[in-house]
Write a protein that holds these residues in place. Structure first.
Motif, short mmCIF file in Angstrom:
data_model
loop_
_atom_site.label_atom_id
_atom_site.label_comp_id
_atom_site.label_asym_id
_atom_site.label_seq_id
_atom_site.Cartn_x
_atom_site.Cartn_y
_atom_site.Cartn_z
N THR A 174 0.84 -1.20 0.00
CA THR A 174 0.00 0.00 0.00
C THR A 174 0.88 1.25 0.00
OG1 THR A 174 -1.77 -1.18 1.13
CG2 THR A 174 -1.84 1.22 1.25
N THR A 223 -4.61 -3.64 4.48
CA THR A 223 -5.63 -3.56 3.43
C THR A 223 -6.68 -4.67 3.61
OG1 THR A 223 -3.95 -2.69 1.95
CG2 THR A 223 -5.97 -3.51 0.91
N ASP A 275 -4.19 -2.96 -5.39
CA ASP A 275 -3.44 -3.20 -4.16
C ASP A 275 -4.16 -4.32 -3.41
OD1 ASP A 275 -1.92 -2.99 -1.88
OD2 ASP A 275 -3.00 -1.22 -1.13
N THR A 276 -3.50 -5.47 -3.26
CA THR A 276 -4.19 -6.59 -2.63
C THR A 276 -3.81 -6.71 -1.15
OG1 THR A 276 -2.43 -8.18 -3.14
CG2 THR A 276 -4.16 -7.90 -4.81
MG MG Z 1 -1.96 -2.91 2.15
#
Ligand code: MG
Ligand code: GTP
Length: 209
Positions: free
Chosen positions: A22, A40, A66-67
């Motif tokens: 992230t 996240t 973004d995983t």
């Molecule tokens: Mg993240």
């Protein structure tokens, strides 16, 4: 009015929770950094445009997913692999386990992503040399073994973040240009100069959607 671009890149960031996915994306899209760790949940995304100045200037549009690194989100996140043109595999140089897991993430890509996806390994947090557990040489060796490009990065100190995203985009462009039988090799070589951050109107050369 709809914005148009020369190239659209759909990228994906994967890697263990806490490696800095992230933050890397935040650095690339907003040129900022946050020390607070907010893990996240599921999936997130960011966009950015980049102007490439070569013989012909080009507008690159990035849409990066973004995983979540946490295992409990794995089913959700792997569903997004298929649509990715490029994947950043991220580990934390201060966390051995995250490096060991890169092999598992590569296996995940082989299972779930498109077979011609471009990949890149990033050893993040290289600003924390005093806490380093994984040498740069080990990162390089792993990347060579898998035939993948490698960079050490720091989202915090803004080291190699821009380079990583531009390199991955270049590799995707090279592949696409080759495939489209484009006679203009300038898009795949020469120095990169980033001049501005805003989308501009331009002729939509090819649909990569
Ligand atoms: Mg993240
Ligand atoms: P998940 O969302 O759980 O998968 O984690 P993530 O990979 O997205 O990690 P995130 O980007 O949220 O960063 C985790 C922690 O590492 C945060 O506290 C960040 O401030 C810190 N961090 C990220 N990148 C760097 C870096 O380059 N250097 C240093 N020193 N810290 C970093």
């Amino acid at each position: 009015m709809a914005k148009t671009y020369d190239y659209l890149f759909k990228l994906l960031l994967i890697g263990d929770s806490g490696v800095g996915k992230t933050c890397l994306l935040f650095r690339f899209s907003e040129d900022a950094f946050n020390t607070t760790f907010i893990s996240t949940i599921g999936i997130d995304f960011k966009i950015r445009t980049v102007e490439l100045d070569g013989k012909k200037s080009k507008t690159l549009f990035y849409r990066s997913l973004d995983t979540a690194g946490q295992e409990r989100f794995r089913t959700i996140t792997t569903a997004y692999y298929r649509g990715a043109m490029g994947i950043m595999l991220v580990y934390d140089i201060t966390h051995e386990k995250s490096f060991d897991n890169i092999k598992n993430w590569i296996r995940n890509i082989e299972e779930h992503a498109s077979s011609d996806v471009e990949r890149m390994v990033l050893g993040n947090k290289c600003d924390m040399n005093d806490k380093r557990q994984v040498s740069k040489e080990r990162g390089e060796k792993l990347a060579i073994d898998y035939g993948i490009k490698f960079l050490e990065t720091s989202a915090k100190a803004s080291i190699n973040v821009e380079e990583a995203f531009i390199t991955l985009a270049r590799d995707i462009m090279t592949r696409l240009n080759r495939r489209m039988n484009d006679n203009n090799p300038s898009s795949a070589g020469g120095p990169v100069k980033i001049t501005e951050n805003r989308p501009k109107k331009s002729f939509f050369r090819c649909s990569l959607l």
